[in-house]
Scaffold this motif. Sequence first.
Motif, mmCIF file in Angstrom:
data_model
loop_
_atom_site.group_PDB
_atom_site.id
_atom_site.type_symbol
_atom_site.label_atom_id
_atom_site.label_comp_id
_atom_site.label_asym_id
_atom_site.label_seq_id
_atom_site.Cartn_x
_atom_site.Cartn_y
_atom_site.Cartn_z
ATOM 1 N N HIS A 125 42.671 -9.294 33.394
ATOM 2 C CA HIS A 125 41.348 -9.996 33.606
ATOM 3 C C HIS A 125 40.129 -10.248 32.612
ATOM 4 N N MET A 126 40.767 -10.311 31.526
ATOM 5 C CA MET A 126 39.969 -10.631 30.370
ATOM 6 C C MET A 126 38.956 -11.968 30.361
ATOM 7 N N HIS A 148 33.573 -8.960 30.580
ATOM 8 C CA HIS A 148 34.618 -8.028 29.579
ATOM 9 C C HIS A 148 34.460 -8.336 28.149
ATOM 10 N N ALA A 153 34.795 -5.618 25.835
ATOM 11 C CA ALA A 153 36.286 -5.307 25.367
ATOM 12 C C ALA A 153 36.933 -6.355 24.679
ATOM 13 N N LYS A 154 36.672 -7.608 24.959
ATOM 14 C CA LYS A 154 37.151 -8.843 24.090
ATOM 15 C C LYS A 154 36.655 -8.622 22.459
#
Length: 115
Positions: A76-77, A82, A85-86
């Motif tokens: 679910h990026m 997010h 996190a990316k």
Amino acid sequence: MANVETESLTRKELDALYKARAKEMRLQLTSFALMIFMTFIAFGLVALDFNKYFVGAIIVTLAFVQVILQFFYFMHMKDKGHEFAKLFIFVGMYFALAFIITFVFIVWIGTGGIQ
């Protein structure tokens, strides 16, 4: 026990939620089918006994595409929230690629250059 308040949705909101979830499931199934197809391509290339460097390059490319699909559809990026996190994933991929290129150059390409 703690009181849990539930909020009931209107029929219109519920229909919109169902449509969004159906679209998400369709995207996940499509990307899964694409990844299975790419795996069959990789096995087919190995079975057809092509040039090993050509096959290796194609398999690495297919693996990279599969990693991207895994990140964006199964982890679910692609969703909001997010970004941090990316950023870490892309910085990690940059350093991994830089290390690979550096060591390939040092080990295989750079051995004949220094006297």
